[in-house]
Design an enzyme around this catalytic site. Sequence first.
Site: not given
Length: 716
Positions: A11, A14, A413
Amino acid sequence: MNEFRIKGLSCAGCAQRIEDEIKQLEHGADAKLSYNSGKLTIDPRISMPKVNHILKSDGAYIASSLVQTQEHSHSHEEGAGTTAHSDHHGHDHDHSHADGNNKMLKLLITSGIIYAAALLLEGVLDKQSLILLYLTATIISGYTTFFRGLKNLSKFKFNMDTLMTIALVGAVAIGEWKEATLVAILFGLNELLEGFGMEKARRSMEALLKVAPKEAVKIINGKEVIVPISSLQVNDLVKIKPGEKIPSDGVITDGNSSVNESPITGESLPVEKERGEPVYGGSINNEGLLWVRIEKAYKDSSLAKILHLVQEAQETKTPTELYINKFSKYYTPLIMLVAVLVVLVPPLFFQGDWQAWLYQGLSVLIVGCPCALILSSPIAIVSGITRNARNGVLIKGGVFLEQLGKIDTLAFDKTGTLTKGEPHVAQMEIYDDMHFFKIAGAIEKSSLHPLAQAIMKEVTLRDTEVPEPDGFQTIAGQGIKAQINGKHYSLGNEKSIEHITIPLHVQQKINALKEEGLTLVIVADEIQVLGMFGIADEIRDESRAVIQALHKLGIKQTVMLTGDHQKTAEKVAAAVGVSSFYGNLLPEDKVKQIKKLTASGHVAMIGDGINDAPALASAQLGIAMGKGTDSAIETADIVLMQDHLGKLPEAVSIAKRVNRIIKFNISISLGLKIIALLLTIPGWLTLWIAILSDMGATIFVTLVSLTLLIEPRKKH
């Protein structure tokens, strides 16, 4: 800094905990562990046995080293290749991460079987035997959480492991063996599924990184020698057989074949290549033999840049992730305070049963686990970056993916972005069919000027027989004078025909073409105009459809910025359908326009030229065309590896979807927790409802995030 791939991270919490502990070691202050990519970066002077001990205590381990043995700046690419290779074969450490998952799964299945047996044998076995079965099942599935929680408690560190440990101890203390065991099993299953979900997203990302070839066939003194791609240098000659990957960017010196460039550009159709044409490293030679002269060492190639960008993209945390992590730090202690109040207030002030409200308080602790909340963002971010990378759209970090989903104004552009950046003949006016194309071809056929090449395309299309000129004279600011078959001709702008009396209808046509913003090339003899070419920058076929698609996706403003004069800008703007346009802009003027637009919205700028780099840098989000200049690509936050805008709407769509999913995940995570907490008011909250609310949310947000990896079916 040394880099390692870490496996077994169940996780995000962790990963953060491990990083904090490593930072407390000597020389550990700069340590960084990314849950998204599983990459640990640490100082080479740090004690590796201590690092390994910290990892092991959290069930994680070093799967492989990403340190590059060759000295160059882009160590990530080959490291990624090495990792992908070792993970695939799975022989370096602990027999691969899959075995670690399988071990955890077997423990949970064993624990589940023991738990089911205990439930079935209630009324048959005595109480002590049942307690022994429940305790065994709890230890098998929950011992890692328990030991981590005790360790955290000793340091007064409160996170999900601490909450679960207190809940388990409390449940056992009040004799709720059955529910304590179920909590341990479901929490273990929750962590396993969470790990599987992130691993799926990581593996999808690693599949992209496997496009890097490991070796190349180099031609040395006429002999074929197999060498590592990291050793390739500029001007090396390599041979690529059918089915092999091109090792680095280069130019074909011999052979022809179709080349699959999808790993680089995301384009599905192969591209025909022959002598003199460029090829990209990582693209695949389909059927013919090719000999390629290397133009970029591997570390500077398109492929190396892609792998580097994709790797780095996983390391950055978005504002949403940072906010969630910050929120979780306050959220967990707050939940503990609520749990204490739930335990104390009803018995002390409302004659509640101590054991019943202690049970409710323990349930509140489990609701407080922020697993699903922390997981709301990272899987979605990695999945979104991966999905775009598959399409040849490189996003340099989760923060830019999140920003792309928020933009409401896109500035383009013109030259090379909305247009091809190549002149083409847009209109012609012919007054002498017999001589116009012959004379134009004779004068322009040996010229390398872009306007000349556009004219020669028209001449070639008509299969015109072009005579050889007797002589040339270039007149500065006008054009070219030539003698052909004894007669004098001129080709150029209006000044080149000052020696001629121009009829009214010809002058009117000249004025009309100029009004349309076209560049004029006039062909004339000594007494009359033979005809004229109106030349313009060719608009890309997909530009109008792209602009329409962007408006449908919710982009409120599309703006074109160009250095061309206003008439040209107006014509292109009308053709492609942008909301507004600005012409006659210098690079610094583009920056000013971007800043004005930024004052009233979320602005992204897209361009391909070196003069676009300042505007790309000043926009909230810079997007570069991949076949544009290196400076534009380096400056931009997002890179389109194709030489067109076709993939841009899908990239915006994916980014918006990522943002919607993250918001949805956060709503589900918090919503289920609020509902579970409200159940404490009537005293209905139970331990198994609490863990199911957390586990259900975790599984749900994981699955929803992984849907981003699913490609839609192509319509045939």
